[in-house]
Motif scaffolding. Structure first.
Motif, PDB file in Angstrom:
ATOM      1  N   LYS A 295       0.846  -1.192   0.000  1.00 40.70           N
ATOM      2  CA  LYS A 295       0.000   0.000   0.000  1.00 40.70           C
ATOM      3  C   LYS A 295       0.887   1.251   0.000  1.00 40.70           C
ATOM      4  O   LYS A 295       1.995   1.216   0.541  1.00 40.70           O
ATOM      5  CB  LYS A 295      -0.933  -0.005   1.221  1.00 40.70           C
ATOM      6  N   THR A 296       0.375   2.324  -0.601  1.00 39.95           N
ATOM      7  CA  THR A 296       1.118   3.592  -0.697  1.00 39.95           C
ATOM      8  C   THR A 296       1.723   3.950   0.665  1.00 39.95           C
ATOM      9  O   THR A 296       1.036   3.891   1.689  1.00 39.95           O
ATOM     10  CB  THR A 296       0.149   4.696  -1.164  1.00 39.95           C
ATOM     11  N   ARG A 297       3.007   4.316   0.659  1.00 39.93           N
ATOM     12  CA  ARG A 297       3.756   4.378   1.914  1.00 39.93           C
ATOM     13  C   ARG A 297       3.585   5.690   2.706  1.00 39.93           C
ATOM     14  O   ARG A 297       3.356   5.675   3.913  1.00 39.93           O
ATOM     15  CB  ARG A 297       5.238   4.152   1.587  1.00 39.93           C
ATOM     16  N   ALA A 298       3.689   6.828   2.026  1.00 34.78           N
ATOM     17  CA  ALA A 298       3.631   8.099   2.765  1.00 34.78           C
ATOM     18  C   ALA A 298       2.194   8.355   3.220  1.00 34.78           C
ATOM     19  O   ALA A 298       1.260   8.310   2.400  1.00 34.78           O
ATOM     20  CB  ALA A 298       4.107   9.236   1.876  1.00 34.78           C
ATOM     21  N   PRO A 299       1.990   8.630   4.516  1.00 29.53           N
ATOM     22  CA  PRO A 299       0.618   8.801   5.019  1.00 29.53           C
ATOM     23  C   PRO A 299      -0.208   9.809   4.221  1.00 29.53           C
ATOM     24  O   PRO A 299      -1.377   9.587   3.938  1.00 29.53           O
ATOM     25  CB  PRO A 299       0.818   9.255   6.463  1.00 29.53           C
ATOM     26  N   LYS A 300       0.420  10.926   3.802  1.00 27.90           N
ATOM     27  CA  LYS A 300      -0.403  11.936   3.107  1.00 27.90           C
ATOM     28  C   LYS A 300      -0.827  11.436   1.722  1.00 27.90           C
ATOM     29  O   LYS A 300      -1.926  11.717   1.266  1.00 27.90           O
ATOM     30  CB  LYS A 300       0.295  13.301   3.113  1.00 27.90           C
ATOM     31  N   ASP A 301       0.026  10.658   1.056  1.00 30.50           N
ATOM     32  CA  ASP A 301      -0.365  10.087  -0.241  1.00 30.50           C
ATOM     33  C   ASP A 301      -1.407   8.993  -0.045  1.00 30.50           C
ATOM     34  O   ASP A 301      -2.331   8.831  -0.845  1.00 30.50           O
ATOM     35  CB  ASP A 301       0.853   9.497  -0.964  1.00 30.50           C
ATOM     36  N   TYR A 302      -1.230   8.219   1.038  1.00 22.61           N
ATOM     37  CA  TYR A 302      -2.190   7.147   1.338  1.00 22.61           C
ATOM     38  C   TYR A 302      -3.588   7.755   1.552  1.00 22.61           C
ATOM     39  O   TYR A 302      -4.608   7.178   1.167  1.00 22.61           O
ATOM     40  CB  TYR A 302      -1.730   6.389   2.590  1.00 22.61           C
ATOM     41  N   LEU A 303      -3.609   8.964   2.145  1.00 25.17           N
ATOM     42  CA  LEU A 303      -4.899   9.598   2.435  1.00 25.17           C
ATOM     43  C   LEU A 303      -5.495  10.300   1.218  1.00 25.17           C
ATOM     44  O   LEU A 303      -6.647  10.730   1.247  1.00 25.17           O
ATOM     45  CB  LEU A 303      -4.736  10.606   3.585  1.00 25.17           C
ATOM     46  N   ASN A 304      -4.704  10.412   0.152  1.00 30.43           N
ATOM     47  CA  ASN A 304      -5.174  11.090  -1.052  1.00 30.43           C
ATOM     48  C   ASN A 304      -6.155  10.191  -1.818  1.00 30.43           C
ATOM     49  O   ASN A 304      -5.764   9.168  -2.379  1.00 30.43           O
ATOM     50  CB  ASN A 304      -3.957  11.437  -1.925  1.00 30.43           C
ATOM     51  N   LYS A 305      -7.420  10.609  -1.835  1.00 27.97           N
ATOM     52  CA  LYS A 305      -8.478   9.760  -2.415  1.00 27.97           C
ATOM     53  C   LYS A 305      -8.322   9.595  -3.924  1.00 27.97           C
ATOM     54  O   LYS A 305      -8.866   8.673  -4.517  1.00 27.97           O
ATOM     55  CB  LYS A 305      -9.848  10.356  -2.118  1.00 27.97           C
ATOM     56  N   GLU A 306      -7.575  10.532  -4.541  1.00 25.20           N
ATOM     57  CA  GLU A 306      -7.435  10.496  -6.006  1.00 25.20           C
ATOM     58  C   GLU A 306      -6.474   9.398  -6.478  1.00 25.20           C
ATOM     59  O   GLU A 306      -6.500   9.000  -7.629  1.00 25.20           O
ATOM     60  CB  GLU A 306      -6.892  11.848  -6.531  1.00 25.20           C
ATOM     61  N   LYS A 307      -5.602   8.954  -5.587  1.00 28.14           N
ATOM     62  CA  LYS A 307      -4.547   8.026  -6.024  1.00 28.14           C
ATOM     63  C   LYS A 307      -4.870   6.603  -5.597  1.00 28.14           C
ATOM     64  O   LYS A 307      -5.435   6.397  -4.514  1.00 28.14           O
ATOM     65  CB  LYS A 307      -3.209   8.435  -5.378  1.00 28.14           C
TER      66      LYS A 307
END
Ligand SMILES: C[S@@+](CC[C@H](N)C(=O)[O-])C[C@H]1O[C@@H](n2cnc3c(N)ncnc32)[C@H](O)[C@@H]1O
Ligand code: SF4
Length: 389
Positions: A295-307
């Motif tokens: 799963k996407t590693r950086a918390p802010k990217d993980y929280l990005n609903k677009e990605k």
């Protein structure tokens, strides 16, 4: 059947790992995916993302129920018990729990966390893993921990009072400037609390950590070896069985969640940077495949609903035996050929040659049909596993 076609009579057991990537402060030795918390954690948003992430992984379940769940970090005990309850409720509704499911929460021993132990227990969490590291205040300071020795003592008592009769203590040894007596005193203090499980790790200096940039003065190889030998003897004397490189437990109290990893079972991994391993019976060619999810590693990217959060790769069939070995050979009990067939999907003939070579080199031994690493094999695990690639 061609040698590289996988075959499964039944799917392996299924576990769930949930990653919470924040801590009060980043410790200088730690290379886990953990980040210093900002004033306000996006807790609600993250819980919603975790539940979405879980729903998106339901195609991996294939009719199974969960045998174990592990909230790891970071510091999951920073979250509210109600958040854990929501995640557990989603997992139970969407997947279902096996009878006697083991549900572990990693907790730091700070005062803030201790106050929540009872509420955590009420959510169905039935095992606590407390990150003590050391009971020595000077060491705790060197390790950049936010708790002190009194808090560590209190946290363990609070865990018991909250009804956690099954709990693990994490301790590290080979600490900066540590003497044998200090390391053994730490271990003895932990044992006096009669935990069902002890994880006793030798401190390693990992790349991308503060300790790597500014290395502390560690005890020499000989002192570290002596600490390890004396500690092993003490643990055995007090009834703790070593079942993995750093894991010791009272009889029958091995961590079922970690055992499943090492036995090469399946697990879903949700949360920032979490990994999963899945046996898919109906893979892309209509034949079974082993998959790794990340799963996407950086918390802010993980929280990005677009990605997209989930990234999947297939484990090449020729890599499966080596990966199986890297896990199963961490266990003192090793594995049987039946285990190999059941968890890797490959025929036992696949590893016959590697076993002979490893036995001839003194790296493996066979006891009651269990193929086990020797002491030398444990020291050279990478070389041993390479014989099966
Ligand atoms: C995921 S970590 C953290 C759990 C929890 N946040 C804590 O620190 O108490 C799990 C355990 O790994 C161990 N650990 C982390 N970094 C280590 C290192 N560089 N060397 C040895 N053990 C380490 C620590 O004992 C730690 O409690
Ligand atoms: S050791 Fe634990 S508390 Fe320290 S940074 Fe790593 S995960 Fe966080």
């Amino acid at each position: 059947m061609p040698e590289h076609t996988l075959h499964f009579n039944q799917l392996p057991p299924l576990s769930l790992y949930i990653h919470i990537p924040w801590c009060i402060k980043k410790c200088p030795y730690c290379d886990f995916n953990s980040h210093q918390a900002t004033a306000e954690l996006p807790e609600q948003e993250y819980v919603a993302a975790l539940i979405k992430d879980l729903n998106n992984d339901l195609d991996f379940v294939q009719g199974r129920t969960l045998d174990s769940i592990f909230f790891g970090g970071g510091t999951p005990s920073l979250f509210k018990p109600a958040s854990m309850a929501s995640i557990l409720q989603a997992a139970e509704q969407q997947i279902g729990f096996s009878e006697n499911i083991e549900i572990t929460l990693e907790a730091n021993p700070g005062t803030f966390e201790q106050q929540k132990f009872s509420a955590f227990r009420n959510t169905g969490i039935n095992r606590l893993s407390i990150g003590i590291q050391s009971f020595d205040n000077q060491q705790l300071q060197r390790l950049g921990r936010v708790h002190n020795s009194d808090e560590a003592h209190r946290a363990i008592s609070m865990a018991r009072q909250a009804g956690f009769d099954n709990f693990n203590l994490d301790l590290m040894h080979g600490l900066p400037e540590q003497h044998l007596e200090q390391a053994i005193a730490d271990l003895q203090t932990a044992i006096d609390f009669a935990p069902t499980h002890l994880s006793w790790y030798q401190l390693t200096i990992e790349a991308n950590t503060e300790f790597h940039k500014h290395p502390p003065l560690l005890p020499g190889d000989e002192s570290r070896w002596e600490i390890f030998q004396r500690g092993q003897a003490l643990l055995a004397d007090k009834g703790y069985q070593q079942y993995e490189v750093s894991a010791y437990s009272q009889p029958g109290k091995a961590s079922r969640h970690n055992l499943n990893y090492w036995q090469f079972g399946d697990y879903l991994g949700i949360g920032a940077g979490a990994h999963g391993k899945i046996t898919q019976l109906d893979g892309s060619q209509g034949t079974p495949q082993l998959l790794r999810s990340r799963k996407t590693r950086a918390p802010k990217d993980y929280l990005n609903k677009e990605k997209p959060r989930r990234h999947i790769e297939t484990i090449a069939n020729e890599d499966i035996a080596g990966e199986f070995m890297m896990n199963a050979l961490r266990l003192n009990q090793g594995f049987t050929k039946t285990d190999f067939k059941q968890y890797s999907g490959l025929p036992a003939s696949h590893i016959e040659k590697g076993i002979s070579v490893a036995r001839a080199q003194g790296l493996l031994t066979i006891v009651d049909q269990h193929i086990q690493p020797t002491a030398k094999g444990r020291l050279f695990l990478d070389d041993l596993a390479a014989l099966f690639i």
